[in-house]
Motif scaffolding. Structure first.
Motif, PDB file in Angstrom:
ATOM      1  N   MET A  13       0.829  -1.200   0.000  1.00 38.10           N
ATOM      2  CA  MET A  13       0.000   0.000   0.000  1.00 38.10           C
ATOM      3  C   MET A  13       0.868   1.256   0.000  1.00 38.10           C
ATOM      4  O   MET A  13       0.586   2.212  -0.717  1.00 38.10           O
ATOM      5  N   VAL A  14       1.932   1.247   0.793  1.00 39.04           N
ATOM      6  CA  VAL A  14       2.830   2.401   0.856  1.00 39.04           C
ATOM      7  C   VAL A  14       3.467   2.641  -0.512  1.00 39.04           C
ATOM      8  O   VAL A  14       3.516   3.770  -1.003  1.00 39.04           O
ATOM      9  N   ARG A  15       3.937   1.579  -1.141  1.00 38.76           N
ATOM     10  CA  ARG A  15       4.566   1.707  -2.464  1.00 38.76           C
ATOM     11  C   ARG A  15       3.573   2.248  -3.495  1.00 38.76           C
ATOM     12  O   ARG A  15       3.901   3.144  -4.255  1.00 38.76           O
ATOM     13  N   LEU A  16       2.362   1.704  -3.511  1.00 35.61           N
ATOM     14  CA  LEU A  16       1.363   2.162  -4.468  1.00 35.61           C
ATOM     15  C   LEU A  16       0.987   3.627  -4.233  1.00 35.61           C
ATOM     16  O   LEU A  16       0.873   4.412  -5.182  1.00 35.61           O
ATOM     17  N   ALA A  17       0.803   4.002  -2.977  1.00 39.61           N
ATOM     18  CA  ALA A  17       0.418   5.380  -2.652  1.00 39.61           C
ATOM     19  C   ALA A  17       1.510   6.370  -3.051  1.00 39.61           C
ATOM     20  O   ALA A  17       1.230   7.399  -3.682  1.00 39.61           O
ATOM     21  N   THR A  18       2.754   6.077  -2.700  1.00 37.75           N
ATOM     22  CA  THR A  18       3.820   7.025  -3.019  1.00 37.75           C
ATOM     23  C   THR A  18       4.093   7.080  -4.525  1.00 37.75           C
ATOM     24  O   THR A  18       4.396   8.143  -5.054  1.00 37.75           O
ATOM     25  N   GLY A  19       3.936   5.964  -5.208  1.00 40.07           N
ATOM     26  CA  GLY A  19       4.077   5.974  -6.665  1.00 40.07           C
ATOM     27  C   GLY A  19       3.004   6.822  -7.324  1.00 40.07           C
ATOM     28  O   GLY A  19       3.267   7.596  -8.255  1.00 40.07           O
ATOM     29  N   ALA A  20       1.765   6.710  -6.828  1.00 43.40           N
ATOM     30  CA  ALA A  20       0.668   7.514  -7.364  1.00 43.40           C
ATOM     31  C   ALA A  20       0.895   8.997  -7.091  1.00 43.40           C
ATOM     32  O   ALA A  20       0.623   9.851  -7.950  1.00 43.40           O
ATOM     33  N   LEU A  21       1.409   9.326  -5.910  1.00 43.35           N
ATOM     34  CA  LEU A  21       1.684  10.724  -5.595  1.00 43.35           C
ATOM     35  C   LEU A  21       2.808  11.284  -6.466  1.00 43.35           C
ATOM     36  O   LEU A  21       2.746  12.434  -6.897  1.00 43.35           O
ATOM     37  N   ALA A  22       3.829  10.481  -6.729  1.00 40.05           N
ATOM     38  CA  ALA A  22       4.916  10.926  -7.610  1.00 40.05           C
ATOM     39  C   ALA A  22       4.390  11.176  -9.021  1.00 40.05           C
ATOM     40  O   ALA A  22       4.765  12.157  -9.667  1.00 40.05           O
ATOM     41  N   ALA A  23       3.508  10.309  -9.486  1.00 39.02           N
ATOM     42  CA  ALA A  23       2.898  10.521 -10.809  1.00 39.02           C
ATOM     43  C   ALA A  23       2.053  11.790 -10.801  1.00 39.02           C
ATOM     44  O   ALA A  23       2.076  12.570 -11.763  1.00 39.02           O
ATOM     45  N   LYS A  24       1.328  12.035  -9.726  1.00 39.86           N
ATOM     46  CA  LYS A  24       0.511  13.250  -9.589  1.00 39.86           C
ATOM     47  C   LYS A  24       1.385  14.499  -9.638  1.00 39.86           C
ATOM     48  O   LYS A  24       0.979  15.543 -10.139  1.00 39.86           O
ATOM     49  N   ALA A  25       2.609  14.380  -9.121  1.00 45.38           N
ATOM     50  CA  ALA A  25       3.550  15.503  -9.137  1.00 45.38           C
ATOM     51  C   ALA A  25       4.218  15.681 -10.496  1.00 45.38           C
ATOM     52  O   ALA A  25       5.035  16.586 -10.667  1.00 45.38           O
ATOM     53  N   GLY A  26       3.865  14.821 -11.469  1.00 37.86           N
ATOM     54  CA  GLY A  26       4.362  14.988 -12.833  1.00 37.86           C
ATOM     55  C   GLY A  26       5.612  14.211 -13.175  1.00 37.86           C
ATOM     56  O   GLY A  26       6.201  14.416 -14.242  1.00 37.86           O
ATOM     57  N   PHE A  27       6.021  13.288 -12.324  1.00 37.06           N
ATOM     58  CA  PHE A  27       7.220  12.511 -12.611  1.00 37.06           C
ATOM     59  C   PHE A  27       6.930  11.424 -13.640  1.00 37.06           C
ATOM     60  O   PHE A  27       5.809  10.927 -13.738  1.00 37.06           O
ATOM     61  N   THR A  28       7.960  11.045 -14.376  1.00 38.74           N
ATOM     62  CA  THR A  28       7.844   9.962 -15.344  1.00 38.74           C
ATOM     63  C   THR A  28       7.635   8.642 -14.605  1.00 38.74           C
ATOM     64  O   THR A  28       7.858   8.559 -13.379  1.00 38.74           O
TER      65      THR A  28
ATOM     66  N   HIS B 202       4.361  20.271  -8.566  1.00 41.11           N
ATOM     67  CA  HIS B 202       4.783  19.814  -9.885  1.00 41.11           C
ATOM     68  C   HIS B 202       6.312  19.755  -9.956  1.00 41.11           C
ATOM     69  O   HIS B 202       6.992  20.745  -9.699  1.00 41.11           O
ATOM     70  N   GLY B 203       6.833  18.573 -10.254  1.00 41.86           N
ATOM     71  CA  GLY B 203       8.274  18.375 -10.369  1.00 41.86           C
ATOM     72  C   GLY B 203       9.013  18.290  -9.050  1.00 41.86           C
ATOM     73  O   GLY B 203      10.244  18.317  -9.018  1.00 41.86           O
ATOM     74  N   PHE B 204       8.281  18.185  -7.941  1.00 46.31           N
ATOM     75  CA  PHE B 204       8.900  18.143  -6.618  1.00 46.31           C
ATOM     76  C   PHE B 204       8.175  17.127  -5.749  1.00 46.31           C
ATOM     77  O   PHE B 204       6.946  17.129  -5.664  1.00 46.31           O
TER      78      PHE B 204
ATOM     79  N   ILE C  96      14.046   9.572   8.057  1.00 42.37           N
ATOM     80  CA  ILE C  96      14.750   9.744   6.792  1.00 42.37           C
ATOM     81  C   ILE C  96      13.888  10.665   5.942  1.00 42.37           C
ATOM     82  O   ILE C  96      12.705  10.391   5.734  1.00 42.37           O
ATOM     83  N   THR C  97      14.465  11.772   5.491  1.00 37.90           N
ATOM     84  CA  THR C  97      13.780  12.696   4.588  1.00 37.90           C
ATOM     85  C   THR C  97      14.466  12.613   3.242  1.00 37.90           C
ATOM     86  O   THR C  97      15.696  12.659   3.154  1.00 37.90           O
ATOM     87  N   MET C  98      13.662  12.492   2.191  1.00 41.95           N
ATOM     88  CA  MET C  98      14.195  12.378   0.827  1.00 41.95           C
ATOM     89  C   MET C  98      13.448  13.340  -0.081  1.00 41.95           C
ATOM     90  O   MET C  98      12.253  13.565   0.089  1.00 41.95           O
ATOM     91  N   VAL C  99      14.162  13.896  -1.050  1.00 38.61           N
ATOM     92  CA  VAL C  99      13.580  14.795  -2.035  1.00 38.61           C
ATOM     93  C   VAL C  99      13.913  14.282  -3.421  1.00 38.61           C
ATOM     94  O   VAL C  99      15.035  13.836  -3.679  1.00 38.61           O
ATOM     95  N   LYS C 100      12.914  14.345  -4.293  1.00 38.13           N
ATOM     96  CA  LYS C 100      13.123  14.037  -5.720  1.00 38.13           C
ATOM     97  C   LYS C 100      12.675  15.282  -6.478  1.00 38.13           C
ATOM     98  O   LYS C 100      11.558  15.772  -6.279  1.00 38.13           O
ATOM     99  N   LYS C 101      13.563  15.814  -7.329  1.00 37.86           N
ATOM    100  CA  LYS C 101      13.230  16.963  -8.158  1.00 37.86           C
ATOM    101  C   LYS C 101      13.299  16.545  -9.613  1.00 37.86           C
ATOM    102  O   LYS C 101      14.203  15.786 -10.013  1.00 37.86           O
ATOM    103  N   GLU C 102      12.370  17.053 -10.370  1.00 39.47           N
ATOM    104  CA  GLU C 102      12.325  16.772 -11.807  1.00 39.47           C
ATOM    105  C   GLU C 102      13.567  17.338 -12.473  1.00 39.47           C
ATOM    106  O   GLU C 102      13.972  18.468 -12.198  1.00 39.47           O
ATOM    107  N   GLN C 103      14.169  16.533 -13.330  1.00 38.85           N
ATOM    108  CA  GLN C 103      15.332  16.992 -14.109  1.00 38.85           C
ATOM    109  C   GLN C 103      14.846  17.909 -15.222  1.00 38.85           C
ATOM    110  O   GLN C 103      13.977  17.541 -15.983  1.00 38.85           O
ATOM    111  N   ARG C 104      15.396  19.079 -15.308  1.00 40.08           N
ATOM    112  CA  ARG C 104      14.956  20.025 -16.350  1.00 40.08           C
ATOM    113  C   ARG C 104      16.039  20.282 -17.327  1.00 40.08           C
ATOM    114  O   ARG C 104      17.159  20.204 -17.166  1.00 40.08           O
TER     115      ARG C 104
END
Length: 134
Positions: free
Chosen positions: A17-32, A70-72, A126-134
């Motif tokens: 459930m955690v994996r599915l939720a965070t993957g969906a949120l990353a997609a919502k943020a515009g990640f590939t 978006h992208g973050f 643990i805090t992690m950040v993913k930023k969209e590559q521009r």
């Protein structure tokens, strides 16, 4: 920016459930799709590390906070329990990941920024950040 928080029982069966939720949120943020998969893998690894790290048992709960735009994507996984009472099938991890071990090397390769620490109550996070590559 949108913020979502989850309180997760420490039982391993909730990891899907955690994996599915965070993957969906990353997609919502515009990640590939590939970047969303990176987020899912990193969050799963962080959850394992936080809920188990050097304790006799697993955390009975942990918290996940996601901040997305978006992208973050920023996610904090924190051991929110008072006791590590869920029984492990094997004895205490003698080789739990430490900063610099393969688990953290993986986190740093998947995410833009990774921070490991303890809050005022001594709970590991643990805090992690993913930023969209521009």
């Amino acid at each position: 920016m949108d913020t979502l928080k989850f309180v997760i029982p420490g039982k391993p069966e909730y990891m899907t459930m955690v994996r599915l939720a965070t993957g969906a949120l990353a997609a919502k943020a515009g990640f590939t799709l590939d970047d969303a998969e990176d987020v899912k893998m990193a969050v799963a690894e962080a959850c394992k590390n936080v809920s188990c790290h050097g304790q006799e048992g697993y955390s009975d709960k942990y918290e996940i906070e996601c901040n997305i735009d978006h992208g973050f994507f920023e996610v904090t996984v924190i051991d929110a329990c008072d006791h590590h009472s869920l029984e492990k099938v094997s004895p205490q991890c003698r080789n739990c990941p430490q900063e610099g071990d393969i688990g953290f090397i993986m986190l740093r390769s998947l995410m833009t920024c990774v921070e490991l620490g303890h809050d005022d109550q001594g709970h590991k996070f643990i805090t992690m950040v993913k930023k969209e590559q521009r």
